[in-house]
Design a protein around this motif. Sequence first.
Motif, PDB file in Angstrom:
ATOM      1  N   GLU A 278       0.819  -1.207   0.000  1.00  0.00           N
ATOM      2  CA  GLU A 278       0.000   0.000   0.000  1.00  0.00           C
ATOM      3  C   GLU A 278       0.857   1.263   0.000  1.00  0.00           C
ATOM      4  N   GLU A 279       1.885   1.266   0.862  1.00  0.00           N
ATOM      5  CA  GLU A 279       2.790   2.426   0.914  1.00  0.00           C
ATOM      6  C   GLU A 279       3.485   2.628  -0.423  1.00  0.00           C
ATOM      7  N   ALA A 280       3.931   1.500  -1.005  1.00  0.00           N
ATOM      8  CA  ALA A 280       4.655   1.589  -2.272  1.00  0.00           C
ATOM      9  C   ALA A 280       3.755   2.154  -3.372  1.00  0.00           C
ATOM     10  N   ILE A 281       2.531   1.637  -3.445  1.00  0.00           N
ATOM     11  CA  ILE A 281       1.605   2.119  -4.477  1.00  0.00           C
ATOM     12  C   ILE A 281       1.299   3.607  -4.270  1.00  0.00           C
ATOM     13  N   ASN A 282       1.118   3.997  -3.018  1.00  0.00           N
ATOM     14  CA  ASN A 282       0.853   5.416  -2.750  1.00  0.00           C
ATOM     15  C   ASN A 282       2.001   6.304  -3.197  1.00  0.00           C
ATOM     16  N   LEU A 283       3.230   5.853  -2.926  1.00  0.00           N
ATOM     17  CA  LEU A 283       4.400   6.636  -3.327  1.00  0.00           C
ATOM     18  C   LEU A 283       4.481   6.730  -4.855  1.00  0.00           C
ATOM     19  N   ILE A 284       4.198   5.627  -5.503  1.00  0.00           N
ATOM     20  CA  ILE A 284       4.211   5.604  -6.975  1.00  0.00           C
ATOM     21  C   ILE A 284       3.165   6.582  -7.517  1.00  0.00           C
ATOM     22  N   LYS A 285       1.975   6.545  -6.928  1.00  0.00           N
ATOM     23  CA  LYS A 285       0.915   7.448  -7.374  1.00  0.00           C
ATOM     24  C   LYS A 285       1.325   8.902  -7.197  1.00  0.00           C
ATOM     25  N   GLU A 286       1.887   9.206  -6.024  1.00  0.00           N
ATOM     26  CA  GLU A 286       2.327  10.578  -5.752  1.00  0.00           C
ATOM     27  C   GLU A 286       3.299  11.060  -6.822  1.00  0.00           C
TER      28      GLU A 286
END
Length: 336
Positions: A278-286
């Motif tokens: 989840e953290e990784a996907i959020n960072l990618i989205k950002e």
Amino acid sequence: MFSLEEIITEIEKKTKFSRNQLYQKIKKKHEELSGLVSMEGAGHLVARDIGINLLTTKKRALKIKDIVSGMKHIKLKARVIQTSEIREFDRKGGKKGRVCNLILTDGTGEIRLPLWDKQVGMIEENKIKVDDVVEIKNVFAKDSVFGGVELGLPRLSRIEKIGDDESIPHRVVVSGTGFKRVQIKDLKEGNYEIRGNLVQVFNINPLFQTCPECRAKVDKTENGFVCSKHGKVEPQNNMIISGIVDDGTASIRSVFFRDQAKTVTGLDPSVLSNMSQEEAINLIKENALGNEFIIRGRIQKNKIFDTLEVVVNRVENLDIEKESNKIINEINALSE
Ligand SMILES: [Zn+2]
């Protein structure tokens, strides 16, 4: 390389198809690939589809864009445009192995060539470096686990630096490579360039681990990562991003592997390796969501969803100045 005539003759000898039927098949294949390969290249693909191997006898000088998986005894003249770091790894049985990846171009496309063990010495001793023109004899082409095709250099085959040849460009020349710019609504299977915004990133695990030796996916076990061929290995982390690109006319599911995922996000996979999904996907989205990209890749049918998707070969952040110049050049060309 065989001429189209020779290819048709060879297939005709071994099947019940007429010359005309074969010609039509080859023409259709050529159109499907939207000019990515020559008619001769399409002929080889048709032969392969029918189960005829034209590729074993002659040593053939080829252009990179015409190389398809399954070809053998390829002769190639190309420029080295990238060399990876030399990596060491443990082979099954305890011996050390080494690998170094070259990226080559002859202007018509790019292709990866991994060098193994003794072959790596050429790079280490600086006998071959970036910008050199090399001649490779007796290589074969196979499917890459990352999509597309890569070369393999058998143990007894040679890669040799030759004198510089100005006719071999330092990078892929866009015109004539078959990556025609189109709107997403007009996409069909083949190779195309699109320009669009990343509007969605799917919540799938953005990291996968591969064997440093053969680059196959490895399995995670209690004892660490295991390759089916090479046993326990120290895996490489690779990034994969799957999302939706939209250009205002339509949208398309897009898959970015490795360097392409890096370009899209500006992130190194190692940054993600200690995060939750989840953290990784959020960072990618950002980092990536909403950004505009120029994407070149292979458009193919996703068998699960029965929709088109693009497997990205190359992605660039949109460079406004370059884009404007492109449009101005197009307008000038029209008025000439
Ligand atoms: Zn392996």
